[in-house]
Structure formats: C-alpha cells, structure tokens
Scaffold this active site. Structure first.
Site, PDB file in Angstrom:
ATOM      1  N   TYR A 160       0.837  -1.197   0.000  1.00 30.29           N
ATOM      2  CA  TYR A 160       0.000   0.000   0.000  1.00 30.29           C
ATOM      3  C   TYR A 160       0.878   1.256   0.000  1.00 30.29           C
ATOM      4  O   TYR A 160       1.420   1.658   1.033  1.00 30.29           O
ATOM      5  CB  TYR A 160      -0.939   0.011   1.203  1.00 30.29           C
ATOM      6  CG  TYR A 160      -1.824  -1.210   1.298  1.00 30.29           C
ATOM      7  CD1 TYR A 160      -2.288  -1.852   0.150  1.00 30.29           C
ATOM      8  CD2 TYR A 160      -2.189  -1.738   2.528  1.00 30.29           C
ATOM      9  CE1 TYR A 160      -3.096  -2.972   0.233  1.00 30.29           C
ATOM     10  CE2 TYR A 160      -3.007  -2.853   2.624  1.00 30.29           C
ATOM     11  CZ  TYR A 160      -3.447  -3.470   1.477  1.00 30.29           C
ATOM     12  OH  TYR A 160      -4.244  -4.586   1.561  1.00 30.29           O
ATOM     13  N   HIS A 164       0.498 -12.153   1.291  1.00 26.62           N
ATOM     14  CA  HIS A 164      -0.403 -11.238   0.581  1.00 26.62           C
ATOM     15  C   HIS A 164      -0.725 -11.745  -0.824  1.00 26.62           C
ATOM     16  O   HIS A 164       0.169 -11.944  -1.644  1.00 26.62           O
ATOM     17  CB  HIS A 164       0.279  -9.865   0.497  1.00 26.62           C
ATOM     18  CG  HIS A 164      -0.642  -8.749   0.112  1.00 26.62           C
ATOM     19  ND1 HIS A 164      -0.241  -7.432   0.138  1.00 26.62           N
ATOM     20  CD2 HIS A 164      -1.940  -8.726  -0.294  1.00 26.62           C
ATOM     21  CE1 HIS A 164      -1.245  -6.660  -0.250  1.00 26.62           C
ATOM     22  NE2 HIS A 164      -2.281  -7.428  -0.523  1.00 26.62           N
TER      23      HIS A 164
END
Length: 354
Positions: free
Chosen positions: A77, A146
C-alpha cells in the site's frame, strides 16, 4: 462484549465509553476480540487518491477512539507509505501499543510486473524487518502472505513463505500467521495443505451484496479455528454512487458486474437511499466474519463509517436492500473475476522481459 472489558481498552486513551455501540468478535482461535468494523489502512498509502499524512494521523486516532481496535496494512500500500504513516501516527498521537491489534503482509511490493511479487524465504524475512521498522513496532499481531494466488506456485507459499513466517513468529516478531487472497478455493487449499498453522484468512469482495461466495467456505474455515477477515464491503467501489475506478478488475474483465451494480446504485438514488450504507451494513451483519475492513483517509468519511455502527437500517432501507439483492444481484450468481488478473500479470511480465 463491551469495549471496557477488552484488553485493548485504556481509559486514559479512550475516555469513558459507557454507551459504546461497537461490537467485538473473537478472531478464530486467537486471543483477539476485534471490532467488527476494522480499519484497512491502504488509503493511508494514497492508493486511491493523493492524501495528507496529517489527516491520516487524525483518521487513525478517530477510528481507535471510536471503538475500532483492528488495523490492516501492507508494504504494497503506497509501497511502504501506509506502514510509514501508521508508524508516524502512533508516535505523533501517543497511541498506546496496547490499544490496537495490527496485521501486515509479505509477498507483494512494487508496481513493476517483474518486481510486484516475491514469496521467497529470504525476501519474506527481510520484508518483516522492513515493516517493523516503518511501523516503529517490535511485533505485529498477524503477519500475512499477501495475495497468495499470484505466487509462481502454491508450493512456494507452502515451502518458503509460510516457514519463513513461522520463523518470524518463533522470534516473537508476530503472534499469528495469516494468508490473504481473492480466490477462496486457493485459501482453502493452503489451509488444508500447510504444515504451518494458519490462524486467519483475509479475503475481499467475497461477502458483499453482489458476491456472497464466502458463505460456501465459512464452515470450513470456522471448523479449523481460522478467523475470517472480510474486506471491501463496497466491492472496491462497485457498490457506490461514483462507481468503480478504471483499474477495477470488474471494469476490465467482467463488465456485466459493473452494469448490475450501476443499476442497483441508480435504483437506490431514486429511492433516496445510500447504496454504500446498505453495503456496509450487509457485510457487517455476517457473524462469521470477525471483522470487516473499510478504508478511508478522510475524517468526514471515517465519521460516517463509525456512525453506521450506532445507526441501524430503517424499515425503508431494509426494503431497498432486499430489492437490490433480488432485482440486481441474484442474477449475477456470485460472478467474479478470478484468474483474469493473474493472466494479465503473466502477460505483462513476458512483455517486460522482451
């Protein structure tokens, strides 16, 4: 459970919370009672728009003092920015470590196709150290692999990533291990095959008004004591009046989903009902999901999300929600975009290598 009975509640930080409306749920077999509204900190990485770091600090404090005690982030992010802003906010706002649970991730990193994913043992260990440094913490509560569907093979996740995360856990740098991804069948297979104990799964857009496929898997995960984290109740913008961003996989690969959600939004507007509010309530009311992650870097939007907790749907809104599900979503039959993104990534990697 009332917030004052939680280990994350600190009167000196939170103040008096006698009338707290937030609900808390046990996250699988962990020792964590997490707020059913969680903070997905992707927005602090300017993933959706340019954001102000100082407002990000204020948003974090606002959520925590409003009853949220679970934060999810990732080095992906903003390519480290989300973690950095969180770390700065913890210090700037004097936020006690005991007042929150935090999860971060490994495996997804940079925008270039050839550098986007790395699930190797060595990179996983290095990533955890980098995340802890950015966050200014000595440990995280959950460390997650992830978007595991993008690994070269599940063997890499099973034989390299997860053993590395076990080492991280053994060293006290994480308390629990999780995996994240969009294809539910992949998450299930990893839980079944892993020799490393999987404590949590995080999936997104799979329990929302347009796609409830998570219901087909929840019994499996709960029977294994695996906590379920649901993300993006608005399906990354599908269930909003403005619609999805251009990069949304549904916009790129499955336009019939976009069309159905647009018609649902138009119907809600005609009925003077906010479709995003319906979407958040719909996801929050699934009891098998311990927490539902929402993301914003706006104090105004953060307040709106917190107010949903204490403001149930009225009779008209309930009727519109039922109408939306029956008239626009039922025919989708849990349509999804599984596989399209990985195929596109592989093509981009091939093109980049030429």
């Amino acid at each position: 459970m009332n917030r004052v009975n939680l280990r994350t509640y600190l009167p000196s930080f939170h103040g008096c919370q006698e009338d707290d409306a937030m609900k808390y749920r046990k996250l699988g077999n962990t020792d964590m009672e997490v707020s059913y509204l969680g903070f997905g900190a992707s927005s602090l990485g300017s993933c959706f728009r340019s954001t102000n770091d100082q407002e990000g600090y204020d948003v974090l404090e606002q959520f925590l003092k409003g009853g949220v005690n679970f934060i999810d982030t990732s080095p992906w992010y903003g390519h480290g920015k989300s973690e950095r802003v969180l770390g700065e906010a913890f210090k700037a706002k004097n936020i006690p470590r005991q007042s929150f649970y935090i999860a971060t991730k490994v495996g997804r990193y940079l925008p270039e196709p050839s550098k986007m994913f790395d699930f190797s043992y060595e990179r996983t260990l290095a990533s955890v150290e980098e995340s802890l440094q950015r966050l200014g913490l000595t440990y995280v509560d959950i460390i997650q692999a992830h978007d595991v569907e993008f690994a070269p093979s599940l063997e890499v996740v099973l034989e390299e990533t997860l053993p590395a995360l076990q080492k991280v856990k053994d060293e006290g740098k994480a308390r629990y291990i999780g995996i994240t991804g969009y294809p539910l069948s992949v998450l299930k297979e990893i839980v079944e095959r892993s020799s490393v104990k999987i404590d949590t799964v995080l999936t997104y857009c799979r329990y929302s008004m347009n796609d409830t496929a998570l219901l087909e898997y929840k019994d499996f995960f709960t029977s294994r004591g695996v906590g379920i984290i649901n993300a993006s109740p608005t399906s990354m913008g599908l269930l909003t009046n403005r619609g999805p961003p251009d990069w949304h996989p549904a916009a790129l690969y499955t336009p019939h989903i976009v069309d159905a959600c647009k018609k649902a939004s138009e119907y809600c507007i005609a009925e003077q009902v906010d479709i995003s509010r319906l979407a958040l309530h719909f996801s929050l009311e699934q009891p098998d999901c311990a927490t539902c992650l929402i993301s914003t870097a706006s104090q105004e939007n953060a307040q709106k999300n917190l107010e949903v907790v204490s403001d149930p749907l009225n009779k008209k809104e309930r009727k519109v929600l039922e109408d939306v599900r029956e008239r626009f979503m039922k025919s989708l039959n849990n349509s999804h975009w599984e596989g399209f993104e990985k195929t596109a990534l592989l093509k981009a990697q091939e093109s980049e290598s030429r």
